[in-house]
Design an enzyme around this catalytic site. Structure first.
Site, PDB file in Angstrom:
ATOM      1  N   LYS A 229       0.919  -1.384   0.078  1.00 51.30           N
ATOM      2  CA  LYS A 229       0.031   0.011  -0.027  1.00 51.30           C
ATOM      3  C   LYS A 229       0.916   1.174   0.043  1.00 51.30           C
ATOM      4  CE  LYS A 229      -4.373   1.400  -0.228  1.00 51.30           C
ATOM      5  NZ  LYS A 229      -5.143   0.741  -1.574  1.00 51.30           N
TER       6      LYS A 229
ATOM      7  N   SER B 237      -8.781  -0.655  -4.847  1.00 46.44           N
ATOM      8  CA  SER B 237      -9.028  -0.045  -3.454  1.00 46.44           C
ATOM      9  C   SER B 237     -10.702   0.001  -3.257  1.00 46.44           C
ATOM     10  CB  SER B 237      -8.289   1.020  -3.157  1.00 46.44           C
ATOM     11  OG  SER B 237      -6.977   1.011  -2.977  1.00 46.44           O
TER      12      SER B 237
END
Length: 625
Positions: free
Chosen positions: A206, A412
């Site tokens: 991430k 996401s």
């Protein structure tokens, strides 16, 4: 005695409301009648868009290709067009391009297609592929396709490569620079400014917050980015190689290889493109014009070849107002495009509340039997994503299947809102996954200390008075991190339950890592590969529909916006060249000033809202004499 004045007062009040409402209606009617009259007197029927018996369709999109246009007030759009003002960052609907190509295929008047991508700006790889497939389908009719330009950017050339012949100006160039992921990193700058970064995340890959905590890309981020970038680049080259009958080894991977080929072409990028087979011929504009006149004839109004632009042809094939059959069963399509934000957002972006409202509208429509959620989003707010996903669950609970169709991006939050669908469809080149959670904010206590500014006080708890001018206590940071970890676990659970996977299996392909659609299918994150039409067919099949219409569910315009849009769209159908004529008339400064004064006066009058309708106001005080 006291009731009589009250009755009289109510009568006069009601009378005034009626008169005031009538005044507003009258002002609106006068305004629009004047504008229509102005258009009509500067337009004649001879200027209507007409398709010549023998002509070329020029596919010349100007701007960004999108799934859904951003919302622009119809009145603002009309006046921009009227006065020749260029739209900032223009957008073209992918569906409009596909509609034009499909109709032109069977239109006997259209003898050939010309791809002129010079003004194409941004377009996702998936969108370019879909348009390319439509061009190939067009060629099945036996009609040829040529492409030309002064130069070609990478995306522009990809589109041009679908043509039978590619022509370029001798002084032009084709640059295929490859795909990259480079970002600007701020950690050292923030450190010098004594700004403290507080980052909370779960997911090795991430990397969205890395620019604030690093001065370079992490090895994990490089590993993940390299994998999907290389796959997309391979697919990109493969398509061009197939279109142009080239070998993959023909593409330059190093500056040294390019330099050697340019030396052989005497430094000419045009000759380099010709020698490497990227183009077929080098031709200047006059040569192209002459060749096209020989192919389709000369235009009746100018010296070029007979042609109709994409935008002009669209007006002849697209109804000004979408007609909905109230009796037929429907597959509803809802577009979720852009960053996911909380609350209500305008069309062309995703709002947790506004997109959920569209899904709810489809759920409550008895004629809607299935729903396709068309996702083109890199993510955003987790809370807003969950609000949208909950509506997806409610649609399924109502017995209506939901198919998620991924376009260029569905990562996401974009994956979050897709996860609960009965099926997930993606393009092989969709960027998806990135299942991870992060949070970040900055505090400025050190920077403020540098200039002698401090924060101090007393509170009843450790949380009272917390803000950006105070340092973040470690125990509060732990609480925030715990919430982030909880969010990640919820994300994993959501995917595991809907994808028939274990938490461990999801976590292994999550960690914030991005995948291509093809790889995501291998990993179980995507069910099938295909486009929007495939997803619609799958939704209809799940709902057991044989005959159905496709219903695009969009945010409804206000009554004022709807009135203006319909009024002018209908006017443009009757008088297609009204806009350009209006623009010519608007070049007269005096006329332009008068029209703008009229509009300002209309808006001012429409905003006046004295409860008694009595005004002391000068409409002519700002006018020029």
């Amino acid at each position: 005695m006291s009731e009589k004045p009250s009755v009289i007062k109510r009568i006069f009040k009601s009378l005034w409301v009626f008169l005031n409402t009538s005044r507003k209606v009258f002002l609106n009617l006068v305004f629009f009648i004047f504008v229509i009259f102005l258009i009509s007197i500067i337009t004649d029927d001879s200027d209507q868009v007409q398709v010549a018996n023998t002509t070329a369709l020029v596919l010349n999109p100007k701007g960004d290709i999108v799934e859904q246009k951003r919302e622009i007030d119809p009145a603002d759009q009309i006046m921009q067009q009227a006065f020749g003002q260029q739209e900032e960052n223009p957008e073209i609907l992918l569906s409009d391009l596909l509609m034009v190509i499909e109709h032109a295929k069977t239109d006997d008047r259209v003898k050939t297609m010309v791809i002129y991508p010079q003004n194409l700006q941004r377009a996702g790889f998936h969108h370019l592929q879909v348009i390319g497939d439509a061009i190939n389908d067009f060629k099945e009719s036996g009609k040829d396709v040529v492409a030309f330009g002064d130069y070609f950017s990478q995306g522009q050339y990809y589109l041009a490569s679908y043509a039978d012949k590619v022509w370029m100006n001798p002084e032009g160039a084709v640059m295929l620079e490859g795909f990259g992921r480079y970002r600007t990193y701020f950690k050292s700058a923030l450190d010098k400014l004594n700004i403290t970064q507080h980052v909370f995340k779960v997911g090795t890959y991430k990397s969205a917050v890395e620019p604030y905590i690093r001065d370079d890309m992490s090895d994990a981020a490089k590993e993940a980015n390299k994998a999907w970038l290389q796959q997309l680049w391979h697919n990109f080259k493969l398509d061009i190689a197939e279109n142009r009958n080239l070998d993959l080894a023909n593409f330059d991977e190093t500056a040294e290889q390019l330099y050697a080929k340019l030396q052989q072409a005497d430094g000419s990028f045009g000759e380099y493109a010709l020698q490497t087979g990227l183009i077929d011929e080098l031709r200047n504009r006059e040569q192209i014009r002459t060749d096209m006149i020989a192919k389709v004839g000369k235009a009746s109004k100018h010296d070029s070849f007979s042609q109709i632009s994409f935008k002009e042809y669209l007006t002849t094939v697209k109804p000004p107002v979408a007609m909905v059959n109230p009796m037929s069963d429907k597959v509803a399509v809802i577009v979720a495009k852009g960053t996911i934000l909380n609350g209500n957002q305008k069309a062309g972006s995703i709002g947790g509340d506004s997109t959920a409202k569209l899904l709810r509208k489809a759920r409550l429509d008895d004629k809607v039997k299935a729903v396709v959620l068309r996702v083109d989003s890199p993510g955003g707010s987790a809370y807003a994503s969950e609000i949208i996903r909950q509506e997806v669950e409610l649609i399924k609970a109502a017995g209506k299947p939901v198919i998620a169709s991924m376009a260029n991006y569905a990562a996401s939050g974009g994956y979050w809102i897709s996860a609960s669908a009965n099926e997930i469809w993606a393009s092989p080149n969709t960027i998806t996954g990135s299942i991870g959670i992060f949070g970040m904010f900055m505090t400025f206590e050190k920077a403020l200390d540098k200039v002698g500014v401090h924060t101090d006080g007393i509170g009843t708890t450790e949380f009272a008075g917390f803000g950006v001018s105070r340092p973040l206590p470690e125990n509060i940071g732990n609480i925030i991190q715990l919430g982030i970890e909880r969010g990640y676990k919820e994300f994993l659970t959501l995917v595991a339950e809907n994808r028939n996977m274990t938490l461990e299996q999801v976590d292994a392909v999550a960690q914030g890592r991005v995948w291509t659609g093809a790889k995501a299918q291998e990993l179980g994150l995507v069910d099938k590969l295909g486009g929007l039409d495939d997803a619609i067919a799958a939704a209809a099949d799940r709902a057991g529909l044989k005959n159905y219409d496709v219903l695009l569910v969009e945010k409804e315009l206000s009554p004022r916006q709807m009135f203006i849009r319909n009024l002018f769209e209908n006017a443009q159908v009757l008088l297609p060249e009204a806009t350009s004529k209006f623009e010519q008339a608007a070049n007269n400064p005096s006329l332009k000033q008068r029209i703008m004064t009229m509009i300002n006066e209309y808006e001012q009058m429409n905003q006046l809202n004295d409860p008694r309708g009595i005004y002391s106001f000068c409409l002519t005080c700002e006018a020029e004499f």
